[in-house]
Design an enzyme around this catalytic site. Structure first.
Site, PDB file in Angstrom:
ATOM      1  N   ARG A 104       0.858  -1.175   0.000  1.00 54.76           N
ATOM      2  CA  ARG A 104       0.000   0.000   0.000  1.00 54.76           C
ATOM      3  C   ARG A 104       0.897   1.228   0.000  1.00 54.76           C
ATOM      4  O   ARG A 104       1.707   1.409   0.916  1.00 54.76           O
ATOM      5  CB  ARG A 104      -0.856  -0.049   1.267  1.00 54.76           C
ATOM      6  CG  ARG A 104      -2.025   0.864   1.247  1.00 54.76           C
ATOM      7  CD  ARG A 104      -2.907   0.558   2.429  1.00 54.76           C
ATOM      8  NE  ARG A 104      -2.335   1.043   3.677  1.00 54.76           N
ATOM      9  CZ  ARG A 104      -3.063   1.445   4.708  1.00 54.76           C
ATOM     10  NH1 ARG A 104      -4.374   1.404   4.649  1.00 54.76           N
ATOM     11  NH2 ARG A 104      -2.490   1.867   5.803  1.00 54.76           N
ATOM     12  N   THR A 108      -0.634   7.634  -1.056  1.00 58.44           N
ATOM     13  CA  THR A 108      -1.957   7.571  -1.696  1.00 58.44           C
ATOM     14  C   THR A 108      -2.853   6.502  -1.056  1.00 58.44           C
ATOM     15  O   THR A 108      -4.071   6.513  -1.267  1.00 58.44           O
ATOM     16  CB  THR A 108      -1.813   7.203  -3.182  1.00 58.44           C
ATOM     17  OG1 THR A 108      -1.257   5.876  -3.254  1.00 58.44           O
ATOM     18  CG2 THR A 108      -0.892   8.166  -3.922  1.00 58.44           C
ATOM     19  N   ASP A 200       0.961  -2.177  12.140  1.00 59.67           N
ATOM     20  CA  ASP A 200       1.318  -2.700  10.807  1.00 59.67           C
ATOM     21  C   ASP A 200       1.572  -4.203  10.905  1.00 59.67           C
ATOM     22  O   ASP A 200       2.562  -4.658  11.483  1.00 59.67           O
ATOM     23  CB  ASP A 200       2.574  -1.983  10.296  1.00 59.67           C
ATOM     24  CG  ASP A 200       2.824  -2.322   8.834  1.00 59.67           C
ATOM     25  OD1 ASP A 200       2.859  -1.403   8.002  1.00 59.67           O
ATOM     26  OD2 ASP A 200       2.975  -3.534   8.515  1.00 59.67           O
ATOM     27  N   ASP A 203       4.976  -5.604   9.438  1.00 61.32           N
ATOM     28  CA  ASP A 203       6.128  -5.266  10.276  1.00 61.32           C
ATOM     29  C   ASP A 203       6.129  -6.072  11.565  1.00 61.32           C
ATOM     30  O   ASP A 203       7.178  -6.517  12.036  1.00 61.32           O
ATOM     31  CB  ASP A 203       6.124  -3.762  10.598  1.00 61.32           C
ATOM     32  CG  ASP A 203       6.567  -2.930   9.396  1.00 61.32           C
ATOM     33  OD1 ASP A 203       7.192  -3.492   8.476  1.00 61.32           O
ATOM     34  OD2 ASP A 203       6.276  -1.721   9.381  1.00 61.32           O
TER      35      ASP A 203
END
Ligand SMILES: O=P(O)(O)OC[C@H]1O[C@H](OP(=O)(O)OP(=O)(O)O)[C@H](O)[C@@H]1O
Ligand SMILES: O=c1cc[nH]c(=O)[nH]1
Ligand SMILES: [Mg+2]
Length: 209
Positions: A104, A108, A200, A203
Site C-alpha cells: 500500500r 496515496t 502494521d 512489520d
C-alpha cells in the site's frame, strides 16, 4: 451481495487481544496469527462437500463420509498474508498456494502490485484470499480482481481485523465474495491504519520496524 461473517468465538477473541497489544513480540505475534488462521479455517470450510464411502470398522461394514476432494487454493496477499497460510494449510493440506504481492503506497494508500503467481488450474479451484488487515479495502479489492482476471470463479476473503470502510469497499467491488472477519473494528485513522487495530501487520510479523 456477499455475506459478512464476524467471528465471536472466545478462543479467537482471546488470541486477538494478545496480538493487538503493542508489547507482544514477533515470535508470539506470529504464533497467534497462525493459530487464529487455523480456527477461522475450521469455520470457513464448513460447507465443503462430502461423499459417502464404504468402510469396515472392527465391528462391521458401514458407510462413512469423506471430503469429495474439491480443489482449493489459498492466496496470501504479501507480505502479511503469509502469516496466515500455514494455519489454513494445517486443515486443508492439499490446497495449492498462490501469491499476490501488493504494498500500500503510504501517501496515496493505493495498492501497488509487484508479484502474482497462481496455480495453473485456476478455473477449477475455489480460493481463500488471506490477509490479516482489511483497512481501506484497496489491497483486497485489487488482489481479488487479479484472481478474477485470470479466471478464478469462486473466492472468499478471510482477515483478522477489518475497518467498516474496507468491508464496504470490498462488498461494493466484489459482491459475490463472502468476507470472514475475526474482529470488526471502529474506523481508520488519518494515516489509513485501523483503530484500535494492531498496527502494521507485516512489520509485526516479520520484525521489520
Ligand atoms: O485495505 P488496505 O488499505 O489496502 O490495507 C491493507 C493492506 O495493508 C497491509 O499491507 P502493506 O501494504 O503494509 O504491505 P506488507 O504486508 O508488505 O506490510 C495489509 O497486510 C494489507 O495488505
Ligand atoms: O491498520 C493497518 C492498516 C493497513 N495495514 C496494516 O498492516 N495495518
Ligand atoms: Mg505492512
Amino acid at each position: 451481495m456477499g455475506k459478512v461473517f464476524v467471528f465471536d468465538h472466545p478462543l479467537i477473541q482471546h488470541k486477538l487481544t494478545y496480538i493487538r497489544q503493542k508489547d507482544t513480540g514477533t515470535k508470539e505475534f506470529r504464533e497467534l496469527v497462525d493459530e487464529i488462521a487455523t480456527l477461522m479455517a475450521f469455520e470457513v470450510t464448513r460447507d465443503l462437500p462430502l461423499t459417502e464411502i464404504e468402510i469396515e470398522t472392527p465391528i462391521c461394514k458401514t458407510k462413512a463420509k469423506v471430503l469429495t476432494g474439491k480443489k482449493l487454493g489459498v492466496v496470501p496477499i504479501l507480505r502479511a498474508g503469509m502469516g496466515m497460510v500455514d494455519g489454513v494449510l494445517k486443515l486443508i493440506p492439499n490446497a495449492r498456494v498462490g501469491h499476490i504481492g501488493l504494498y500500500r503506497d503510504p501517501e496515496t494508500l493505493k495498492p501497488v502490485e509487484y508479484y502474482v503467481k497462481l496455480p495453473t488450474d485456476i478455473e477449477e479451484r475455489d480460493f481463500i484470499v488471506v490477509d490479516p488487515m482489511l483497512a481501506t479495502g484497496g489491497s483486497a479489492v485489487e488482489a481479488i480482481h487479479a484472481l478474477k482476471k485470470r479466471g478464478a470463479k469462486h473466492i472468499i476473503f478471510m482477515c483478522l481485523i477489518a475497518a467498516p470502510e474496507g468491508v464496504k469497499a470490498l462488498e461494493e467491488a466484489h459482491p459475490d465474495v463472502d468476507i470472514y472477519i475475526a474482529a470488526l473494528d471502529e474506523k481508520l485513522n488519518e494515516k489509513g491504519y485501523i483503530v484500535p487495530g494492531l498496527g502494521d501487520a507485516g512489520d509485526r510479523l516479520f520484525g521489520t520496524k
